[in-house]
Design an enzyme around this catalytic site. Structure first.
Site, PDB file in Angstrom:
ATOM      1  CG  HIS A  26       5.854  11.301  -5.799  1.00  0.00           C
ATOM      2  ND1 HIS A  26       6.882  11.416  -4.889  1.00  0.00           N
ATOM      3  CD2 HIS A  26       5.835  12.482  -6.478  1.00  0.00           C
ATOM      4  CE1 HIS A  26       7.433  12.605  -4.999  1.00  0.00           C
ATOM      5  NE2 HIS A  26       6.825  13.274  -5.955  1.00  0.00           N
ATOM      6  CG  HIS A  84      -1.681   1.281   1.394  1.00  0.00           C
ATOM      7  ND1 HIS A  84      -2.894   1.522   0.778  1.00  0.00           N
ATOM      8  CD2 HIS A  84      -1.404   2.401   2.097  1.00  0.00           C
ATOM      9  CE1 HIS A  84      -3.321   2.724   1.090  1.00  0.00           C
ATOM     10  NE2 HIS A  84      -2.430   3.281   1.908  1.00  0.00           N
ATOM     11  CD  GLU A  85       2.030   3.439   3.658  1.00  0.00           C
ATOM     12  OE1 GLU A  85       2.214   4.536   3.094  1.00  0.00           O
ATOM     13  OE2 GLU A  85       1.043   3.202   4.383  1.00  0.00           O
TER      14      GLU A  85
END
Length: 211
Positions: A93, A85-86
């Site tokens: 980005h 998820h991170e």
């Protein structure tokens, strides 16, 4: 508040339950994160261990993924889900995902308003100055907007995480349900936060209207 407490309880209990379910590939959360990053051409993004439970996050300022000890070192379904998820945020980005860019651009204003809105609110109430009360509401509205914009960012990161884990073969079919439950429970905390912020904003607007 009730929704918030329920969401926090749900994410903690779901995370804890799946923290004891090992993944078949034996990879740690850090290794999963590194694998997904490399598969998406993000070799320059670092994966670091950070202190605290459920303190996992992606820092766009120095392009780094920070994972809590149980995720960084763990070889569980929870570790895999959170690590992926991170990394989903790092992919956002990289691909200049609109809501991610908007949220990042808002952060300085949110940090400023979060420190001062309560001061203006109390000043408006005790000094009976309408202008101060209006400034407090305006500043708090920035924080509310930030909470709302966070929702599509988090849901999209979870969607990317599940797709990456599936495409790269990092989870077995029997593990995908656990991954989904962890990510869904985590998403509910953001939903609860947004609902609480909107409710408080409506409450302050009602106070101003009554005055």
């Amino acid at each position: 508040m009730i929704i918030g407490f329920y969401a926090q309880h749900r994410v903690k209990s779901t995370f804890a339950r799946n923290l004891h379910v090992p993944v078949a590939n034996g990879m740690t959360g850090a290794q999963v994160a590194r694998r997904v990053l490399d598969a998406n051409g993000l070799q320059d993004v670092t994966v670091e261990e950070t202190a605290g439970t459920l303190s996992d996050h992606y820092d766009p300022r120095n392009r780094s993924v920070h994972l809590s000890p149980e995720v960084f070192r763990g070889t569980s379904v929870s570790s895999t889900a959170v690590g992926a998820h991170e990394v989903g945020h790092a992919i956002q980005h990289q691909q200049t995902y609109g809501f991610f860019r908007f949220r990042s651009a808002m952060f300085p204003a949110v940090a400023f308003s979060s420190r001062l809105w309560a001061v203006f609110l109390l000043g408006g109430i005790f000094l009976q100055v309408t202008g101060l009360f209006l400034v407090a509401i305006a500043l708090y509205s920035i924080a509310v907007l930030f909470q709302i914009v966070t929702l599509p960012v988090e849901f999209d990161a979870s969607r990317r995480a599940k797709r990456q884990l599936s495409d790269l073969g990092l989870v077995a079919a029997t593990e995908s349900g656990g991954v989904s439950s962890v990510l869904t429970a985590a998403a509910w905390t953001y939903v609860a936060g947004a609902l609480a912020s909107v409710a408080m904003l409506l409450y302050y607007l009602q106070l101003f209207s009554n005055r």
